[in-house]
Scaffold this motif. Sequence first.
Motif, PDB file in Angstrom:
ATOM      1  N   THR A 300      43.690  39.749  19.633  1.00  0.00           N
ATOM      2  CA  THR A 300      42.232  38.657  19.022  1.00  0.00           C
ATOM      3  C   THR A 300      42.752  37.353  20.380  1.00  0.00           C
ATOM      4  O   THR A 300      41.741  36.987  21.526  1.00  0.00           O
ATOM      5  CB  THR A 300      41.317  38.423  18.478  1.00  0.00           C
ATOM      6  N   ALA A 301      44.031  36.946  20.204  1.00  0.00           N
ATOM      7  CA  ALA A 301      43.921  36.331  20.778  1.00  0.00           C
ATOM      8  C   ALA A 301      44.281  35.796  22.135  1.00  0.00           C
ATOM      9  O   ALA A 301      43.859  35.256  23.606  1.00  0.00           O
ATOM     10  CB  ALA A 301      45.705  34.728  20.281  1.00  0.00           C
ATOM     11  N   VAL A 302      45.008  36.617  22.289  1.00  0.00           N
ATOM     12  CA  VAL A 302      45.112  36.991  23.720  1.00  0.00           C
ATOM     13  C   VAL A 302      43.732  37.600  24.304  1.00  0.00           C
ATOM     14  O   VAL A 302      44.074  37.536  25.827  1.00  0.00           O
ATOM     15  CB  VAL A 302      46.523  38.337  23.976  1.00  0.00           C
ATOM     16  N   ALA A 303      43.406  38.679  23.851  1.00  0.00           N
ATOM     17  CA  ALA A 303      41.976  38.967  24.448  1.00  0.00           C
ATOM     18  C   ALA A 303      41.594  37.260  24.657  1.00  0.00           C
ATOM     19  O   ALA A 303      40.610  37.585  26.232  1.00  0.00           O
ATOM     20  CB  ALA A 303      40.964  39.988  23.575  1.00  0.00           C
ATOM     21  N   CYS A 304      40.985  36.554  23.994  1.00  0.00           N
ATOM     22  CA  CYS A 304      40.864  34.733  23.978  1.00  0.00           C
ATOM     23  C   CYS A 304      41.453  34.367  25.933  1.00  0.00           C
ATOM     24  O   CYS A 304      40.563  34.122  27.029  1.00  0.00           O
ATOM     25  CB  CYS A 304      40.348  33.985  23.217  1.00  0.00           C
ATOM     26  N   ALA A 305      41.987  34.850  25.873  1.00  0.00           N
ATOM     27  CA  ALA A 305      43.196  34.224  27.214  1.00  0.00           C
ATOM     28  C   ALA A 305      43.298  35.108  27.838  1.00  0.00           C
ATOM     29  O   ALA A 305      43.108  34.149  28.999  1.00  0.00           O
ATOM     30  CB  ALA A 305      45.194  34.319  26.186  1.00  0.00           C
ATOM     31  N   ALA A 306      42.704  36.311  27.949  1.00  0.00           N
ATOM     32  CA  ALA A 306      43.424  37.275  29.327  1.00  0.00           C
ATOM     33  C   ALA A 306      41.472  37.020  29.627  1.00  0.00           C
ATOM     34  O   ALA A 306      41.448  36.354  31.228  1.00  0.00           O
ATOM     35  CB  ALA A 306      43.219  38.229  28.541  1.00  0.00           C
ATOM     36  N   VAL A 307      40.627  36.010  29.090  1.00  0.00           N
ATOM     37  CA  VAL A 307      39.250  36.203  29.302  1.00  0.00           C
ATOM     38  C   VAL A 307      38.957  35.147  30.039  1.00  0.00           C
ATOM     39  O   VAL A 307      38.153  34.891  30.969  1.00  0.00           O
ATOM     40  CB  VAL A 307      37.989  36.593  27.953  1.00  0.00           C
ATOM     41  N   ILE A 308      39.725  33.899  29.869  1.00  0.00           N
ATOM     42  CA  ILE A 308      39.623  33.192  30.413  1.00  0.00           C
ATOM     43  C   ILE A 308      40.397  32.653  31.321  1.00  0.00           C
ATOM     44  O   ILE A 308      40.231  32.024  32.375  1.00  0.00           O
ATOM     45  CB  ILE A 308      40.252  31.724  29.481  1.00  0.00           C
ATOM     46  N   SER A 309      41.777  33.978  31.735  1.00  0.00           N
ATOM     47  CA  SER A 309      43.052  33.499  32.880  1.00  0.00           C
ATOM     48  C   SER A 309      41.783  33.932  34.051  1.00  0.00           C
ATOM     49  O   SER A 309      41.956  33.192  35.092  1.00  0.00           O
ATOM     50  CB  SER A 309      43.853  34.657  32.399  1.00  0.00           C
ATOM     51  N   MET A 310      40.540  35.224  33.527  1.00  0.00           N
ATOM     52  CA  MET A 310      40.660  36.147  34.731  1.00  0.00           C
ATOM     53  C   MET A 310      38.867  35.260  34.881  1.00  0.00           C
ATOM     54  O   MET A 310      38.859  35.309  36.177  1.00  0.00           O
ATOM     55  CB  MET A 310      39.642  37.472  33.992  1.00  0.00           C
ATOM     56  N   ALA A 311      38.087  34.770  34.317  1.00  0.00           N
ATOM     57  CA  ALA A 311      36.842  33.175  34.732  1.00  0.00           C
ATOM     58  C   ALA A 311      37.638  32.691  35.357  1.00  0.00           C
ATOM     59  O   ALA A 311      37.668  32.232  36.083  1.00  0.00           O
ATOM     60  CB  ALA A 311      37.022  32.640  33.287  1.00  0.00           C
ATOM     61  N   GLY A 312      39.364  32.078  34.693  1.00  0.00           N
ATOM     62  CA  GLY A 312      39.518  30.691  36.404  1.00  0.00           C
ATOM     63  C   GLY A 312      39.799  31.502  37.132  1.00  0.00           C
ATOM     64  O   GLY A 312      39.502  31.029  38.226  1.00  0.00           O
ATOM     65  N   ALA A 313      40.513  32.601  37.209  1.00  0.00           N
ATOM     66  CA  ALA A 313      40.874  33.221  38.712  1.00  0.00           C
ATOM     67  C   ALA A 313      39.752  33.721  39.420  1.00  0.00           C
ATOM     68  O   ALA A 313      39.488  33.818  40.659  1.00  0.00           O
ATOM     69  CB  ALA A 313      41.639  34.093  38.373  1.00  0.00           C
ATOM     70  N   LEU A 314      38.564  33.879  38.765  1.00  0.00           N
ATOM     71  CA  LEU A 314      37.671  35.051  39.362  1.00  0.00           C
ATOM     72  C   LEU A 314      36.918  33.004  40.048  1.00  0.00           C
ATOM     73  O   LEU A 314      36.083  33.351  40.832  1.00  0.00           O
ATOM     74  CB  LEU A 314      36.163  35.383  38.724  1.00  0.00           C
ATOM     75  N   ASN A 315      36.967  32.119  39.350  1.00  0.00           N
ATOM     76  CA  ASN A 315      36.520  30.688  39.991  1.00  0.00           C
ATOM     77  C   ASN A 315      37.220  30.301  40.718  1.00  0.00           C
ATOM     78  O   ASN A 315      36.493  30.006  42.045  1.00  0.00           O
ATOM     79  CB  ASN A 315      36.352  29.596  38.444  1.00  0.00           C
ATOM     80  N   GLY A 316      38.284  30.585  41.556  1.00  0.00           N
ATOM     81  CA  GLY A 316      39.259  30.016  41.976  1.00  0.00           C
ATOM     82  C   GLY A 316      38.772  31.489  43.655  1.00  0.00           C
ATOM     83  O   GLY A 316      38.899  30.823  45.102  1.00  0.00           O
ATOM     84  N   TRP A 317      38.582  32.572  42.759  1.00  0.00           N
ATOM     85  CA  TRP A 317      38.997  33.144  43.932  1.00  0.00           C
ATOM     86  C   TRP A 317      37.401  33.600  44.361  1.00  0.00           C
ATOM     87  O   TRP A 317      37.349  33.888  45.855  1.00  0.00           O
ATOM     88  CB  TRP A 317      39.740  34.703  44.204  1.00  0.00           C
ATOM     89  N   THR A 318      36.289  33.393  44.438  1.00  0.00           N
ATOM     90  CA  THR A 318      35.003  32.704  44.569  1.00  0.00           C
ATOM     91  C   THR A 318      35.226  32.175  45.738  1.00  0.00           C
ATOM     92  O   THR A 318      34.120  31.790  46.776  1.00  0.00           O
ATOM     93  CB  THR A 318      34.003  32.819  43.011  1.00  0.00           C
ATOM     94  N   LEU A 319      35.631  30.768  45.054  1.00  0.00           N
ATOM     95  CA  LEU A 319      35.595  29.730  46.388  1.00  0.00           C
ATOM     96  C   LEU A 319      36.498  30.171  47.978  1.00  0.00           C
ATOM     97  O   LEU A 319      35.472  29.527  48.776  1.00  0.00           O
ATOM     98  CB  LEU A 319      36.525  28.266  45.617  1.00  0.00           C
ATOM     99  N   LEU A 320      37.664  30.676  47.795  1.00  0.00           N
ATOM    100  CA  LEU A 320      37.875  30.968  48.698  1.00  0.00           C
ATOM    101  C   LEU A 320      37.439  32.368  49.639  1.00  0.00           C
ATOM    102  O   LEU A 320      37.650  32.273  50.870  1.00  0.00           O
ATOM    103  CB  LEU A 320      39.616  31.989  47.769  1.00  0.00           C
ATOM    104  N   SER A 321      36.984  32.859  48.667  1.00  0.00           N
ATOM    105  CA  SER A 321      35.575  33.919  49.492  1.00  0.00           C
ATOM    106  C   SER A 321      35.026  34.061  50.193  1.00  0.00           C
ATOM    107  O   SER A 321      34.599  34.524  51.407  1.00  0.00           O
ATOM    108  CB  SER A 321      34.828  34.679  48.431  1.00  0.00           C
ATOM    109  N   ALA A 322      34.504  32.372  50.545  1.00  0.00           N
ATOM    110  CA  ALA A 322      33.570  31.366  50.994  1.00  0.00           C
ATOM    111  C   ALA A 322      34.457  30.815  51.997  1.00  0.00           C
ATOM    112  O   ALA A 322      33.772  30.718  53.095  1.00  0.00           O
ATOM    113  CB  ALA A 322      32.332  31.027  50.374  1.00  0.00           C
ATOM    114  N   GLN A 323      35.636  30.039  51.859  1.00  0.00           N
ATOM    115  CA  GLN A 323      35.928  29.436  53.133  1.00  0.00           C
ATOM    116  C   GLN A 323      36.670  29.768  54.201  1.00  0.00           C
ATOM    117  O   GLN A 323      36.510  29.822  54.791  1.00  0.00           O
ATOM    118  CB  GLN A 323      37.230  28.539  52.424  1.00  0.00           C
ATOM    119  N   THR A 324      37.295  31.359  54.095  1.00  0.00           N
ATOM    120  CA  THR A 324      37.821  31.513  55.268  1.00  0.00           C
ATOM    121  C   THR A 324      36.054  32.259  56.124  1.00  0.00           C
ATOM    122  O   THR A 324      36.128  31.370  57.310  1.00  0.00           O
ATOM    123  CB  THR A 324      38.664  32.679  55.194  1.00  0.00           C
TER     124      THR A 324
END
Length: 468
Positions: A300-324
Amino acid sequence: MTSTTTTAAPAQAPAPVPAPGTAEPRPQGERRFGLPVATCLVMGNIIGGGIFLLPASVAPFGTISLVAFAVLTLGAIALALVFGRLAHRHPQTGGPYVYARAAFGDFAGFLAAWSYWITTWVSNAALAVAAVGYLGVLFPAIGAHKWSMCLAALCVQWLPALANLAGTRYVGAVQLVSTVLKFAPLLLVAVGGLFFFDPANLGPFQATGQSAVGAVSASAAILLFSYLGVESAAVSAGEVRDPARNVGRATILGTVGAATVYLLGTLAVFGLVAHEKLVSSEAPFSDAVNAMFGGTWGGTAVACAAVISMAGALNGWTLLSAQTPYAAAKDGLFPKVFETRKRGVPVAGVLVTVVLASALTVYNYTAGSQRVFEVLVLVTTFTATVPYLLSTAAQIYFLASGRSERVRPGRLVRDAVLACLAFAFSMWLVAGSGYAAVYQGVLFLFAGVLVYAVMAARRQRATDSPAG
């Protein structure tokens, strides 16, 4: 936005390349990222969800896989240093696109922008689908039906997109918080796990019958993709305060930070989980936490960390997807709609990207063909390396051509060595993508050639018209 970037140009068709060291002008009142947020952007984009599976993925090769990790880390740091040097001279939004265009002209710049854009929106779909698997651990009802899984994947994509549309202030806040929350459990294993380290769990140094070089290369083929994202701060240079100074620092700090977590985390898991169990583990960090403290709450702990990790990555990659695309649209090399910008964010780029990623996600669940989706994800590994190759080649070009405004004579030898190492690292990434991914990726690039032909023709017509 007005059409001044495409119709008010001088007599030449190509838009002017910004002068070295010239930061992109920004409307007064727009918020920019500081060094901490820019560093979090790099670390958050490099470390998505893959780290939670990496130890089990390379365990079959034995602890020699740590050697491959060390080699890859050196290559990634060399690439980060090159991006830092390039960003110092070209501190504009777009990163690899800006560098390739400055060195080799519009077509090379377009290829960098096009290939990077493909990488971002297909990767976003992949991250969302992967996040659903971890959400299913926390909320079993999500995994009960493919449509509930599809809806969850779409929500995972659109929430970061909405944060981006709210403005750079919210993007930075989400990235900072998600990075801190993500690294707490990872550091627990990476650092705390060393106190429970048992050398008897490591298993053989070489677990396969192949040569040492073959084992390193084979394990490296799995680990090669773990450092994609080192360019994150360079791509968003226009959103960073004092980019000539902070982009390079954020790139290096973020890459070194991610590398440290990767190496310590993998080493700790190797020493906490017995080799024979680790080889077949589906949740190696869960097993590591269970070994440290007992019980079964690690999943359960790792699942929470993984979801948070991917949400953060999606947040950053969404910004990058528009910048170039935004940077390319300003120069008339991408459709003008991508130039639309509000609250510091290229809103049209965010919307187009999230719609394409959502469509790919729906297709994945409706077609029920994981193979098609997996091939597309592998293609992104190849397309991501195209901007890397063009950027490192641009640095080599600047150094070899003796362009004094882009080269510091006192650092010539060091910069040349780093650029060559980074170029070799990028070529290794291409080789690790596999024949099928390279083949499919080239087709994606050729599709972009048609788009470039249309955009170049429009720019030429604008230049030749009496109003131009």
